[in-house]
Design an enzyme around this catalytic site. Structure first.
Site, PDB file in Angstrom:
ATOM      1  N   CYS A   1       7.763  68.762  20.757  1.00 10.49           N
ATOM      2  CA  CYS A   1       7.412  69.678  19.674  1.00 10.49           C
ATOM      3  C   CYS A   1       8.556  69.962  18.692  1.00 10.49           C
ATOM      4  CB  CYS A   1       6.852  70.973  20.274  1.00 10.49           C
ATOM      5  SG  CYS A   1       5.812  71.931  19.119  1.00 10.49           S
TER       6      CYS A   1
ATOM      7  N   GLU B   1       1.987  69.380  24.801  1.00  8.81           N
ATOM      8  CA  GLU B   1       3.028  70.263  25.336  1.00  8.81           C
ATOM      9  C   GLU B   1       2.391  71.398  26.145  1.00  8.81           C
ATOM     10  OE1 GLU B   1       6.680  73.017  23.524  1.00  8.81           O
ATOM     11  OE2 GLU B   1       4.937  72.556  22.282  1.00  8.81           O
TER      12      GLU B   1
ATOM     13  N   LYS C   1      13.149  70.235  27.225  1.00 10.12           N
ATOM     14  CA  LYS C   1      13.175  70.443  25.775  1.00 10.12           C
ATOM     15  C   LYS C   1      14.513  71.034  25.341  1.00 10.12           C
ATOM     16  CE  LYS C   1      10.362  72.789  22.213  1.00 10.12           C
ATOM     17  NZ  LYS C   1       9.207  73.708  22.054  1.00 10.12           N
TER      18      LYS C   1
END
Length: 273
Positions: free
Chosen positions: A143, A43, A109
């Site tokens: 994540c 990430e 995200k």
């Protein structure tokens, strides 16, 4: 279609230094000896997990996306990783799936890490990206998304829910998480990666960074590859590593045929409210 070869790169990142990170990753990619098809970076691989997008975010026409295009084309691979992107006066933690021909898909995200103030600096995405390579379907996430199982949950075809023995397949075969996941919460990282593999009957790949970031937060890596039964096929802690693995279609299909649990799955709808 029988195999998909993936390379995980677990690395220390240069804090907020995109040029240094691009050079470092290019050297690691150039050093890969085995044949590979998908190369996965952590990430925010160009900066580390920075909350300063106003200083370090790039556009989709910027140097780092251009670098991904160059590397994918020159090595004939798919390059995967997230970076901070500015678009329409907003900032995104954007995962890019870069193909060798220069075409790409992206995923913004969805679950922003409020504990680390991410929600005050970035805008959330609201659409999943399930990419394709050699007939494999790959669900791409970032994540903190790992903590929210509904967002990763398989949505199998209706005839699988009915259990009528149709030939349809689940929504995806591989679930990839790119991360900057701190060592202090590594138990959650490792446990949830296994859980996502078991409950979705898929391979799971988690690629994390190592070392201290610019805030002094230590990352132990713990990058992993897990099979659809939850067996750990690869795990690396603390050290930088470049690891290539072949995912086997027959193994995946045999597990799904022997344990057809997905046909009993709950129906659900994800809203953007």
């Amino acid at each position: 279609m029988q195999t998909l070869t993936c390379t995980l790169i677990q690395a220390k990142l240069f804090w907020q230094d995109a040029a240094a990170n691009r050079q470092m990753f290019e050297e690691k990619i150039n050093a890969i000896q085995q044949k590979t098809e998908v190369v996965i970076l952590p990430e925010m691989f160009s900066t580390g997990f920075s909350m300063q997008p106003e200083k370090f975010a790039e556009t989709m026409d910027g140097d780092t996306v251009a670098w991904m295009k160059k590397v994918a084309a020159s090595k004939r691979i798919i390059v995967v990783g997230s970076l901070m992107i500015e678009e329409d006066e907003q900032y995104y933690n954007r995962l890019i799936w870069m193909l060798p021909n220069g075409e790409y898909g992206y995923y913004d995200k969805r679950h922003l890490f409020a504990y680390g103030d991410e929600h005050n600096h970035y805008s959330p995405g609201n659409k999943r990206l399930i990419a394709s390579a050699k007939g494999w379907k790959i669900n791409l996430q970032v994540c903190y998304d790992l903590r929210f199982p509904v967002w990763a949950r398989q949505s199998p075809p209706q005839h699988l829910w009915r259990g009528d023995g149709g030939a349809g397949q689940p929504e995806y075969d591989v679930l990839i998480y790119v991360a900057n996941w701190p060592e202090r919460r590594s138990i959650a990282w490792k446990t949830l990666l296994q859980a996502r593999a078991i409950e979705n009957q898929c391979y799971v790949i988690g690629v994390n960074r190592v070392g201290n970031d610019g805030n002094g937060i230590y990352h132990a890596g713990d990058s992993m590859v897990i099979d659809p039964l939850g067996e750990i096929l690869y795990h690396k802690k603390d050290e930088e590593d470049v690891f290539t693995i072949e995912l086997k279609r027959k193994h995946l299909e045999d597990i799904r045929a022997k344990f057809p649990f997905l046909k009993d799955a709950d129906r659900f709808i994800i809203t953007n409210e």
